[in-house]
Design an enzyme around this catalytic site. Structure first.
Site, PDB file in Angstrom:
ATOM      1  N   LYS A   1     -48.793 -57.336   1.187  1.00 14.80           N
ATOM      2  CA  LYS A   1     -48.940 -56.973  -0.227  1.00 14.80           C
ATOM      3  C   LYS A   1     -48.392 -58.046  -1.185  1.00 14.80           C
ATOM      4  O   LYS A   1     -48.933 -58.252  -2.262  1.00 14.80           O
ATOM      5  CB  LYS A   1     -48.236 -55.639  -0.505  1.00 14.80           C
ATOM      6  CG  LYS A   1     -48.997 -54.421   0.017  1.00 14.80           C
ATOM      7  CD  LYS A   1     -48.263 -53.149  -0.395  1.00 14.80           C
ATOM      8  CE  LYS A   1     -49.100 -51.920  -0.127  1.00 14.80           C
ATOM      9  NZ  LYS A   1     -48.486 -50.692  -0.696  1.00 14.80           N
TER      10      LYS A   1
ATOM     11  N   ASP B   1     -50.290 -47.999  -6.557  1.00 16.99           N
ATOM     12  CA  ASP B   1     -49.341 -47.069  -5.928  1.00 16.99           C
ATOM     13  C   ASP B   1     -48.664 -46.162  -6.966  1.00 16.99           C
ATOM     14  O   ASP B   1     -48.498 -44.964  -6.734  1.00 16.99           O
ATOM     15  CB  ASP B   1     -48.279 -47.837  -5.130  1.00 16.99           C
ATOM     16  CG  ASP B   1     -48.850 -48.416  -3.838  1.00 16.99           C
ATOM     17  OD1 ASP B   1     -49.868 -47.892  -3.340  1.00 16.99           O
ATOM     18  OD2 ASP B   1     -48.286 -49.403  -3.329  1.00 16.99           O
TER      19      ASP B   1
END
Ligand code: ATR
Length: 278
Positions: A67, A103
């Site tokens: 990520k 997220d």
């Protein structure tokens, strides 16, 4: 032509994202394919990504451990991805790689699905953990205008860093010692477990809910109902499991790639539960 997207991670076999996106591709009648691509930490992530873009992929989801590098190799990034230092969505367009992070969005959307009244925002929240998920959640709560957040983590220094990075003139963030995590609970309207405690194969999370009347969120989804959520249910508290965040974080990715905003339906949630049980 079949439009291709997928998820890049290591390991990636356990990912439920293919199921979610395939459900939406089918329900919108789109000719698309969502693949799992195992990319080892030894591989050059940039080369992999540029190769996929050249092959005509629309983009990809990114998971552990890529990520951070996904953000670093992107040409442009959303403010959310920049602030979190991590991306879970890449979009390939006009020869460029765009990075985003959904997220925090996924967390807020799953919370709003469970609580219709927005009063919870005015009471403090207690966040357990200070990893990537905690950063996304704290960032989203700050953006929502929550005035006061407590963060507690086994390694206090990590919680301290999070507090320093995310506090704003309108959101105060206090750090609690891990051993003192119970002390402020009664004053909080929301408690969120972002640690791996309570997950299959991990030690349990020790947290008593008897003084608590707010909403309990556990982002762990294996098991779907953790011991924390069982206690919350038995006490009649509003509780939110980890599937909500998993499902909702996928919405902005699908929309970016295919131009249609998909819905998180009951049917999709049931399919995912079935798959997790299998
Ligand atoms: P993620 O990016 O998914 O949030 P992470 O960065 O590995 O994952 O964070 C895991 C979280 O679980 C951390 O807050 C971690 O605490 P440390 O920062 O002290 O490592 C927490 N955690 C993991 N095992 C734990 C344990 N046995 N007791 C308490 N906290 C634990």
């Amino acid at each position: 032509m079949t439009q291709r997207v997928g998820i890049l991670g290591w390991p990636v076999a356990h990912s439920r994202s293919p199921l979610i996106h395939k459900y939406w591709l089918d329900s919108h009648g789109l000719d698309g394919e969502y693949l799992r691509l195992a990319v080892s930490p030894e591989e050059d992530f940039n080369t992999v990504v540029r190769g996929l873009a050249e092959q005509g992929w629309l983009g990809a989801n990114v998971t552990v451990p890529h990520k951070e590098v996904a953000l670093a190799i992107s040409d442009e990034a959303s403010p959310q991805a920049q602030r979190l230092g991590a991306a879970n969505i890449l979009q390939f367009k006009d020869g460029k790689v765009y990075a985003d992070n959904s997220d925090g969005y996924g967390f807020i959307a799953s919370l709003e699905e469970a609580i219709s009244n927005l009063d919870w925002i005015h009471q403090p929240a207690l966040i357990l953990g200070a990893g990537g998920a905690a950063r996304a959640i704290v960032g989203a709560l700050v953006d929502r205008g929550m005035p006061h957040i407590y963060v507690t983590n086994r390694s206090r220094a990590r919680a301290q860093m999070l507090a320093e990075n995310f506090a704003t003139p309108t959101t105060r963030i206090d750090v609690l010692d891990w051993a003192a995590r119970q002390t402020q609970m009664a004053a909080c309207g929301l408690v969120v477990n972002t640690t791996s405690l309570g997950m299959v194969g991990q030690p349990p999370l020790e947290l008593a809910l008897e003084s608590f009347t707010g909403c309990v969120v556990d982002i762990v989804y294996a098991p779907l109902e953790t011991a924390l959520l069982t206690e919350a249910r038995l006490r009649g508290l509003i509780s939110v499991d980890g599937l909500g965040m998993l499902l909702h974080q996928a919405v902005p990715a699908f929309e970016a790639w295919f131009g249609v905003r998909p819905s998180v339906t009951r049917e999709l949630r049931h399919k995912l539960i079935e798959d997790l049980g299998a």
